[in-house]
Design an enzyme around this catalytic site. Structure first.
Site, PDB file in Angstrom:
ATOM      1  N   ASP A  44       0.851  -1.179   0.000  1.00 56.10           N
ATOM      2  CA  ASP A  44       0.000   0.000   0.000  1.00 56.10           C
ATOM      3  C   ASP A  44       0.887   1.229   0.000  1.00 56.10           C
ATOM      4  O   ASP A  44       1.863   1.294   0.744  1.00 56.10           O
ATOM      5  CB  ASP A  44      -0.896   0.002   1.238  1.00 56.10           C
ATOM      6  N   ASP A 436      42.561  11.885  20.155  1.00 53.50           N
ATOM      7  CA  ASP A 436      41.844  11.281  21.287  1.00 53.50           C
ATOM      8  C   ASP A 436      42.678  11.466  22.551  1.00 53.50           C
ATOM      9  O   ASP A 436      43.840  11.877  22.499  1.00 53.50           O
ATOM     10  CB  ASP A 436      41.565   9.790  21.010  1.00 53.50           C
ATOM     11  N   GLY A 461      45.176  14.346  22.939  1.00 55.63           N
ATOM     12  CA  GLY A 461      44.666  15.617  23.449  1.00 55.63           C
ATOM     13  C   GLY A 461      43.206  15.476  23.848  1.00 55.63           C
ATOM     14  O   GLY A 461      42.563  14.467  23.561  1.00 55.63           O
ATOM     15  N   ASP A 462      42.706  16.535  24.502  1.00 58.18           N
ATOM     16  CA  ASP A 462      41.307  16.543  24.946  1.00 58.18           C
ATOM     17  C   ASP A 462      40.579  17.564  24.077  1.00 58.18           C
ATOM     18  O   ASP A 462      40.937  18.749  24.071  1.00 58.18           O
ATOM     19  CB  ASP A 462      41.291  16.964  26.428  1.00 58.18           C
ATOM     20  N   PHE A 463      39.558  17.105  23.345  1.00 50.38           N
ATOM     21  CA  PHE A 463      38.946  18.045  22.384  1.00 50.38           C
ATOM     22  C   PHE A 463      38.160  19.166  23.067  1.00 50.38           C
ATOM     23  O   PHE A 463      37.759  20.115  22.417  1.00 50.38           O
ATOM     24  CB  PHE A 463      38.142  17.343  21.287  1.00 50.38           C
ATOM     25  N   ARG A 478      29.875   8.965  16.692  1.00 53.40           N
ATOM     26  CA  ARG A 478      29.402   8.513  18.009  1.00 53.40           C
ATOM     27  C   ARG A 478      30.052   9.317  19.136  1.00 53.40           C
ATOM     28  O   ARG A 478      30.432   8.764  20.160  1.00 53.40           O
ATOM     29  CB  ARG A 478      29.681   7.012  18.184  1.00 53.40           C
TER      30      ARG A 478
HETATM   31  O1  LIG Z   1       4.030   8.058  -8.588  1.00 61.39           O
HETATM   32  C1  LIG Z   1       3.139   7.190  -8.394  1.00 61.39           C
HETATM   33  N1  LIG Z   1       2.562   7.060  -7.183  1.00 61.39           N
HETATM   34  C2  LIG Z   1       1.610   6.119  -6.942  1.00 61.39           C
HETATM   35  C3  LIG Z   1       1.195   5.283  -7.963  1.00 61.39           C
HETATM   36  C4  LIG Z   1       0.124   4.241  -7.751  1.00 61.39           C
HETATM   37  O2  LIG Z   1      -0.756   4.662  -6.749  1.00 61.39           O
HETATM   38  C5  LIG Z   1      -1.432   3.514  -6.231  1.00 61.39           C
HETATM   39  C6  LIG Z   1      -1.404   3.635  -4.732  1.00 61.39           C
HETATM   40  O3  LIG Z   1      -2.576   3.095  -4.236  1.00 61.39           O
HETATM   41  P1  LIG Z   1      -2.627   1.768  -3.368  1.00 61.39           P
HETATM   42  O4  LIG Z   1      -1.359   1.547  -2.649  1.00 61.39           O
HETATM   43  O5  LIG Z   1      -3.866   1.848  -2.557  1.00 61.39           O
HETATM   44  O6  LIG Z   1      -2.774   0.618  -4.480  1.00 61.39           O
HETATM   45  P2  LIG Z   1      -3.965   0.249  -5.429  1.00 61.39           P
HETATM   46  O7  LIG Z   1      -3.637   0.609  -6.827  1.00 61.39           O
HETATM   47  O8  LIG Z   1      -5.259   0.772  -4.897  1.00 61.39           O
HETATM   48  O9  LIG Z   1      -3.962  -1.295  -5.297  1.00 61.39           O
HETATM   49  P3  LIG Z   1      -4.333  -2.175  -4.006  1.00 61.39           P
HETATM   50  O10 LIG Z   1      -5.313  -3.172  -4.516  1.00 61.39           O
HETATM   51  O11 LIG Z   1      -3.034  -2.782  -3.612  1.00 61.39           O
HETATM   52  O12 LIG Z   1      -4.899  -1.283  -2.954  1.00 61.39           O
HETATM   53  C7  LIG Z   1      -0.659   2.285  -6.688  1.00 61.39           C
HETATM   54  O13 LIG Z   1      -1.362   1.633  -7.727  1.00 61.39           O
HETATM   55  C8  LIG Z   1       0.620   2.890  -7.261  1.00 61.39           C
HETATM   56  O14 LIG Z   1       1.175   2.105  -8.272  1.00 61.39           O
HETATM   57  C9  LIG Z   1       1.792   5.407  -9.241  1.00 61.39           C
HETATM   58  O15 LIG Z   1       1.455   4.691 -10.212  1.00 61.39           O
HETATM   59  N2  LIG Z   1       2.773   6.364  -9.400  1.00 61.39           N
END
Ligand SMILES: O=c1[nH]cc([C@@H]2O[C@H](COP(=O)(O)OP(=O)(O)OP(=O)(O)O)[C@@H](O)[C@H]2O)c(=O)[nH]1
Length: 569
Positions: A44, A436, A461-463, A478
């Site tokens: 997603d 160091d 030395g001591d920084f 770090r």
């Molecule tokens: O530059 C780009 N940015 C995003 C996309 C496309 O956008 C959709 C994002 O939607 P989602 O993650 O919900 O996916 P869906 O297409 O709805 O499929 P799901 O069934 O998995 O929910 C995604 O398709 C990206 O590819 C783009 O093309 N270019």
């Protein structure tokens, strides 16, 4: 992390892409001819800007609202991915293992005029795309720059996906029967720069805008989490909590096996049984058997039907005392210094102070002189810990930026010179002075490797007190996390006084941005051990800005330490 062949591991398996996205189908199509049923991939993509999540626009006005919000600004694109590995067990029910991760890419849009916005919206392209644009097509016109994985913006972080598969299929056959860390650290770089004209900010609100990942990460979790009824604890949730509760047992098993020399022994004499190992390490057979089995379950050792034990790849890579990336020194420091301090975490949280006195019964007015350097054995152990961390992270830090313009560098608090060595290896023109404390410099010769072409020298030395050596580039790896802001200002002021325009400071620290467990736990580590703290990128940028440094650039090496460079204006 070196990426090994992984896609072929999917051959002969049925991979279900649980997504309607044609782009994801396209990105994954080339990966294989897939036959047998056992992997499900879901993904997603969302866009996060100013703490708000943008998904796909519902209509043209919504697309306009989104795109005008993105105009002229940098935003983050997150793709969350879930891989479900299914396995039919002997009872014919399906066991499954879930691996989830996400990738962030930063995208900066140009300023968009009204007519440009509407022309793009009228093309119809925004409608099925997260954030209302498709970077791979006409939407590419809107984009000024991208930091991170391009395919992640399009909808699928193929590189990170392959790295996760690599962990699953290549690291150790045993891992297939165990849980994998969901957000495993890899060695790719996420780069980004702070906005040009990067200005000082002491406003806490600025810190929030600098870390949009707080709300977006939480909301991303919402987005990619599955909604479910309240049917009592879910198996995965329970497993996760138990894993967290078991964390200290796993650490202590690793520390103990390392301290007893189990990994070195099984490297020189593989395929020993528990009784043989017990004899060699002078321990009970019962205890050794438990320890070896715990190490097998953690993926550190392997065993077979004959019940003999061998090192797994993880142990060979990191746990042998002579491995190039041995973490042995750091493990012993964690066991003998950090562990006792952490037993007083509650007091540290209540009081906001380090716990040396409670853990070791000694006052620690000066952190280094009174605790780590007042005893020869403890000093060597600490230096060995710093040495192993520097060896593991050194190359990633040394190559995070183009440093070719710097001919002289000074590694402040550079301890054994391991990072200095990596710098001279990566930059053939560079000379590095390790600066160091005298007590450290006098012992640094004990640590290999010897430095290439003598381009590394040591100065005692001591920084905080002594004159700093002149250099084009000052390195603080770090170091700043050991100190509160007041002391950091003292040090940065001294460095700034030694710099000329064009000189730079390179900071290598675990930065708190991104909600990585390692960074957040490291912050607790600094709390129990020091007066210092881990910081966010924005905090470093602000501190540096107050001493005339700007043009701050950050690289997330994902190898323990992040790297930041800032130039003297
Ligand atoms: O530059 C780009 N940015 C995003 C996309 C496309 O956008 C959709 C994002 O939607 P989602 O993650 O919900 O996916 P869906 O297409 O709805 O499929 P799901 O069934 O998995 O929910 C995604 O398709 C990206 O590819 C783009 O093309 N270019």
């Amino acid at each position: 992390m070196v990426l090994n062949p992984v896609i072929s591991k999917l051959a002969g398996k049925l991979v279900v892409l649980a997504s309607a996205s044609p782009r994801r189908m396209e990105i994954l199509r080339n990966t294989n001819h897939l036959k047998t049923p056992d992997v499900v991939i879901g993904a997603d993509t969302i866009v996060a800007v100013d703490g708000t999540i943008l998904e796909k626009p519902v209509d043209k006005n919504d697309a306009y609202r989104m795109l005008s919000r993105l105009s002229g600004k940098e935003h983050s694109v997150y793709t969350g991915v879930v891989i479900v590995l299914c396995h039919e067990n002997e009872n014919k029910s399906v066991d499954y293992r879930l691996i989830d991760f996400y990738e962030e890419t930063k995208v900066k849009f140009a300023d968009l005029s009204e007519s440009m916005l509407w022309e793009y919206i009228d093309s119809g392209e925004p409608m099925d795309k997260a954030g209302g644009y498709g970077i791979q097509a006409l939407g590419g016109m809107l984009v000024e720059r991208v930091h991170g994985d391009f395919l992640n913006v399009v909808g699928f972080p193929l590189n990170h996906f392959c790295k996760q598969l690599d962990v699953v299929f290549n690291t150790s056959g045993l891992l297939l029967s165990q849980e994998i860390l969901a957000h495993s650290e890899t060695n790719v770089k996420d780069e980004h720069t702070w906005p040009l004209g990067n200005s000082c900010s002491t406003n806490p609100a600025a810190e929030n805008t600098a870390a949009p990942s707080l709300s977006s990460r939480e909301q991303l979790t919402e987005v990619i989490g599955t909604e479910r009824e309240d049917n009592g604890p879910q198996k995965d949730d329970l497993q996760r909590i138990i894993e967290l509760m078991d964390g200290f047992k796993a650490s202590k098993a690793l520390f103990t096996a390392s301290r007893l020399g189990v990994f070195d022994l099984l490297q020189s004499r593989p395929e020993l049984d528990a009784a043989q190992v017990a004899q060699e390490i002078k321990a009970s057979v019962k205890g050794t058997q438990c320890l070896l089995d715990a190490c097998v379950s953690l993926g550190l050792l392997r065993t077979c039907q004959k019940r003999v034990y061998m090192n797994a790849a993880l142990a060979q890579g990191f746990l042998l005392s002579d491995a190039p990336h041995s973490l042995g020194g750091y493990i012993q420091h964690c066991d003998q210094t950090v562990w006792p301090l952490f037993t007083h975490l509650e007091c540290a949280v209540r009081d906001g102070t380090h716990q040396h006195e409670k853990a070791f019964g000694k006052k620690a007015n000066d952190l280094f002189q009174d605790t780590l350097y007042n005893n020869q054995d403890i000093k060597l152990r600490f230096m060995s810990a710093m040495h192993s961390i520097a060896k593991v992270t050194g190359r990633a830090v040394a190559t995070a930026f183009d440093l070719s313009r710097f001919k002289t560098a000074c590694d402040l608090g550079g301890c054994t010179g391991a990072l200095a060595h990596e710098l001279t290896k990566a930059h053939p023109e560079m000379r590095v002075t390790v600066f160091d404390l005298p007590t450290v410099v006098e012992m640094s010769g004990r640590f290999s490797p010897q430095h290439s072409e003598n381009r590394v020298s040591f100065l005692a030395g001591d920084f905080f007190e002594d004159e700093l050596p002149k250099a084009d580039l000052y390195i603080l790896a770090r170091i700043l996390h050991d100190w509160p802001d007041e002391k950091v200002h003292v040090l940065l002021r001294r460095i700034a006084d030694s710099c000329t325009s064009g000189s730079a400071v390179l900071i290598a620290e675990t930065m708190l941005d991104g909600w990585k467990p390692h960074s957040a736990l490291q912050s607790l580590n600094m709390l129990v051990q020091t007066e210092g703290m881990e910081r966010r990128e924005r905090q470093f940028a602000d501190l540096l800005c107050q001493h005339g440094f700007g043009d701050v650039q950050v690289v997330h090496t994902r190898n323990f330490l992040d790297a930041l460079i800032a130039f003297k204006m």
